[in-house]
Design a protein around this motif. Structure first.
Motif, mmCIF file in Angstrom:
data_model
loop_
_atom_site.group_PDB
_atom_site.id
_atom_site.type_symbol
_atom_site.label_atom_id
_atom_site.label_comp_id
_atom_site.label_asym_id
_atom_site.label_seq_id
_atom_site.Cartn_x
_atom_site.Cartn_y
_atom_site.Cartn_z
ATOM 1 N N CYS A 1 5.493 10.962 8.288
ATOM 2 C CA CYS A 1 4.494 11.367 9.520
ATOM 3 C C CYS A 1 3.121 11.580 9.077
ATOM 4 C CB CYS A 1 5.113 12.621 10.236
ATOM 5 S SG CYS A 1 6.640 12.437 10.916
ATOM 6 N N ALA A 2 2.650 12.099 7.971
ATOM 7 C CA ALA A 2 1.564 12.191 7.585
ATOM 8 C C ALA A 2 0.854 10.785 7.340
ATOM 9 C CB ALA A 2 1.430 13.020 6.215
ATOM 10 N N LEU A 3 1.377 9.589 7.446
ATOM 11 C CA LEU A 3 0.911 8.405 6.910
ATOM 12 C C LEU A 3 0.781 7.787 8.262
ATOM 13 C CD1 LEU A 3 2.891 7.323 3.605
ATOM 14 C CD2 LEU A 3 0.579 8.254 4.039
ATOM 15 N N TYR A 4 1.308 8.354 9.328
ATOM 16 C CA TYR A 4 1.063 7.494 10.604
ATOM 17 C C TYR A 4 -0.129 6.930 10.959
ATOM 18 C CZ TYR A 4 0.872 5.893 15.424
ATOM 19 O OH TYR A 4 0.607 5.361 16.566
ATOM 20 N N SER A 5 -1.534 7.429 10.898
ATOM 21 C CA SER A 5 -2.574 7.199 11.339
ATOM 22 C C SER A 5 -3.056 6.075 10.358
ATOM 23 C CB SER A 5 -3.891 8.248 11.167
ATOM 24 O OG SER A 5 -3.849 8.641 10.000
ATOM 25 N N GLN A 6 -2.566 6.013 9.107
ATOM 26 C CA GLN A 6 -3.066 4.823 8.257
ATOM 27 C C GLN A 6 -2.102 3.452 8.618
ATOM 28 O OE1 GLN A 6 -2.727 7.768 4.565
ATOM 29 N NE2 GLN A 6 -3.773 6.072 3.853
ATOM 30 N N VAL A 7 -0.812 3.996 8.945
ATOM 31 C CA VAL A 7 0.121 2.631 9.383
ATOM 32 C C VAL A 7 -0.421 2.177 10.713
ATOM 33 C CG1 VAL A 7 2.216 2.094 10.086
ATOM 34 C CG2 VAL A 7 2.242 3.739 8.037
ATOM 35 N N GLU A 8 -1.010 2.981 11.471
ATOM 36 C CA GLU A 8 -1.258 2.421 12.841
ATOM 37 C C GLU A 8 -2.683 1.561 12.374
ATOM 38 O OE1 GLU A 8 -4.152 4.702 15.790
ATOM 39 O OE2 GLU A 8 -2.053 4.902 16.722
ATOM 40 N N ALA A 9 -3.750 2.260 11.624
ATOM 41 C CA ALA A 9 -4.885 1.409 11.284
ATOM 42 C C ALA A 9 -4.644 0.056 10.689
ATOM 43 C CB ALA A 9 -5.933 2.279 10.384
ATOM 44 N N GLU A 10 -3.726 0.078 9.752
ATOM 45 C CA GLU A 10 -3.191 -1.291 9.062
ATOM 46 C C GLU A 10 -2.803 -2.401 10.084
ATOM 47 O OE1 GLU A 10 -3.545 -3.407 5.531
ATOM 48 O OE2 GLU A 10 -4.570 -1.686 6.151
ATOM 49 N N GLN B 1 5.205 5.731 17.311
ATOM 50 C CA GLN B 1 5.914 6.505 16.396
ATOM 51 C C GLN B 1 7.019 7.516 17.026
ATOM 52 O OE1 GLN B 1 3.595 9.927 15.014
ATOM 53 N NE2 GLN B 1 4.579 10.414 13.286
ATOM 54 N N LEU B 2 8.382 7.139 16.577
ATOM 55 C CA LEU B 2 9.524 7.941 16.683
ATOM 56 C C LEU B 2 9.998 8.895 15.607
ATOM 57 C CD1 LEU B 2 11.639 4.862 17.876
ATOM 58 C CD2 LEU B 2 10.191 6.409 19.415
ATOM 59 N N PRO B 3 9.717 10.192 16.012
ATOM 60 C CA PRO B 3 10.369 11.112 15.033
ATOM 61 C C PRO B 3 11.904 11.040 14.378
ATOM 62 C CG PRO B 3 10.634 12.044 17.152
ATOM 63 C CD PRO B 3 10.104 10.946 17.226
ATOM 64 N N ILE B 4 11.904 11.327 13.229
ATOM 65 C CA ILE B 4 13.492 11.455 12.679
ATOM 66 C C ILE B 4 13.611 12.977 12.584
ATOM 67 C CG2 ILE B 4 14.525 11.065 10.634
ATOM 68 C CD1 ILE B 4 13.023 8.641 9.817
ATOM 69 N N ILE B 5 14.548 13.429 13.403
ATOM 70 C CA ILE B 5 14.982 14.689 13.593
ATOM 71 C C ILE B 5 16.039 14.943 12.730
ATOM 72 C CG2 ILE B 5 14.043 14.927 15.894
ATOM 73 C CD1 ILE B 5 16.857 14.575 17.076
ATOM 74 N N ALA B 6 16.772 14.098 12.272
ATOM 75 C CA ALA B 6 17.899 14.241 11.314
ATOM 76 C C ALA B 6 18.059 12.957 10.466
ATOM 77 C CB ALA B 6 19.174 14.956 11.706
ATOM 78 N N GLY B 7 18.824 13.205 9.240
ATOM 79 C CA GLY B 7 19.042 12.190 8.473
ATOM 80 C C GLY B 7 19.468 12.547 6.898
ATOM 81 N N PHE B 8 20.375 11.472 6.604
ATOM 82 C CA PHE B 8 20.845 11.744 5.146
ATOM 83 C C PHE B 8 19.702 12.130 4.129
ATOM 84 C CE2 PHE B 8 22.717 9.505 1.306
ATOM 85 C CZ PHE B 8 23.649 10.128 1.074
ATOM 86 N N LYS C 1 1.070 -1.216 0.113
ATOM 87 C CA LYS C 1 0.109 -0.032 -0.083
ATOM 88 C C LYS C 1 0.829 1.084 -0.060
ATOM 89 C CE LYS C 1 -3.961 -2.177 1.882
ATOM 90 N NZ LYS C 1 -4.958 -2.052 2.839
ATOM 91 N N ARG C 2 2.120 1.091 0.196
ATOM 92 C CA ARG C 2 2.976 2.242 -0.155
ATOM 93 C C ARG C 2 2.945 3.002 1.146
ATOM 94 N NH1 ARG C 2 5.689 1.496 -4.653
ATOM 95 N NH2 ARG C 2 6.904 3.494 -4.627
ATOM 96 N N LEU C 3 2.570 2.317 2.378
ATOM 97 C CA LEU C 3 2.746 3.146 3.376
ATOM 98 C C LEU C 3 4.051 3.119 4.214
ATOM 99 C CD1 LEU C 3 -0.728 2.002 4.901
ATOM 100 C CD2 LEU C 3 -0.402 4.021 3.840
ATOM 101 N N ALA C 4 5.037 2.306 3.561
ATOM 102 C CA ALA C 4 6.353 2.238 3.966
ATOM 103 C C ALA C 4 7.175 2.115 3.050
ATOM 104 C CB ALA C 4 6.463 0.983 5.031
ATOM 105 N N ALA C 5 8.428 2.682 3.350
ATOM 106 C CA ALA C 5 9.435 2.800 2.003
ATOM 107 C C ALA C 5 10.444 1.381 2.754
ATOM 108 C CB ALA C 5 10.511 4.113 2.363
ATOM 109 N N CYS C 6 10.721 1.246 4.017
ATOM 110 C CA CYS C 6 11.414 0.223 4.100
ATOM 111 C C CYS C 6 10.864 -0.354 5.675
ATOM 112 C CB CYS C 6 12.992 0.788 4.413
ATOM 113 S SG CYS C 6 14.006 -0.539 4.969
ATOM 114 N N ILE C 7 11.043 -1.633 5.693
ATOM 115 C CA ILE C 7 10.568 -2.286 7.233
ATOM 116 C C ILE C 7 11.928 -3.103 7.650
ATOM 117 C CG2 ILE C 7 8.970 -3.354 8.326
ATOM 118 C CD1 ILE C 7 6.738 -2.734 6.229
#
Length: 105
Positions: free
Chosen positions: A63-72, A86-93, A28-34
Motif C-alpha cells: 500500500c505504501a507504494l501505491y502513489s509510485q505505482v500510479e505515477a509510473e 487500488q484494492l486492499p488485501i484484507i487477508a492472505g497466506f 523498479k521493485r514497485l511490484a512483486a508480481c503482475i
C-alpha cells in the motif's frame, strides 16, 4: 499484517505499452508480481458506448507504494484516463504476503 498489501488494477490495449508498464514496475521493485489476462471492456466514453479488447493487469504490491505505482502507470500509459484502482488485501497466506514484502522496495 495483510492490510499493508494491495492489488492495483489497470488495463491496456497496446501490448507494447503494457510491456513498458510491467517491465518498469518490476525493474523498479514497485511490484512483486503482475498478472495479465485478456478481457473485453464495455464502457461509456465521450457520449458513446464502447467495447474494446484489452488486457487487465493485477499488480501485487505494498500500500505504501501505491502513489509510485500510479505515477509510473500514468507516465507510461497511452490512455487519456487510464483505469488505476487500488484494492486492499484484507487477508492472505502469510508466506505469500512475506514474499510481496521481500520483493517490493
Amino acid at each position: 499484517m495483510a492490510e499493508q498489501y494491495c492489488v492495483v488494477m489497470t488495463t491496456f490495449a497496446d501490448d507494447k505499452v503494457g510491456k513498458r508498464i510491467i517491465d518498469s514496475l518490476i525493474e523498479k521493485r514497485l511490484a512483486a508480481c503482475i498478472q495479465v489476462q485478456a478481457i473485453e471492456s464495455y464502457y461509456h466514453w465521450q457520449g458513446e458506448v464502447n467495447c474494446d479488447a484489452e488486457k487487465q493487469v493485477m499488480i501485487k504490491t505494498k500500500c505504501a507504494l501505491y502513489s509510485q505505482v500510479e505515477a509510473e502507470i500514468l507516465r507510461l500509459h497511452d490512455y487519456e484516463t487510464p483505469e488505476i484502482i487500488q484494492l486492499p488485501i484484507i487477508a492472505g497466506f502469510k508466506d505469500y504476503l512475506g514474499w510481496i514484502n521481500d520483493e517490493c522496495q
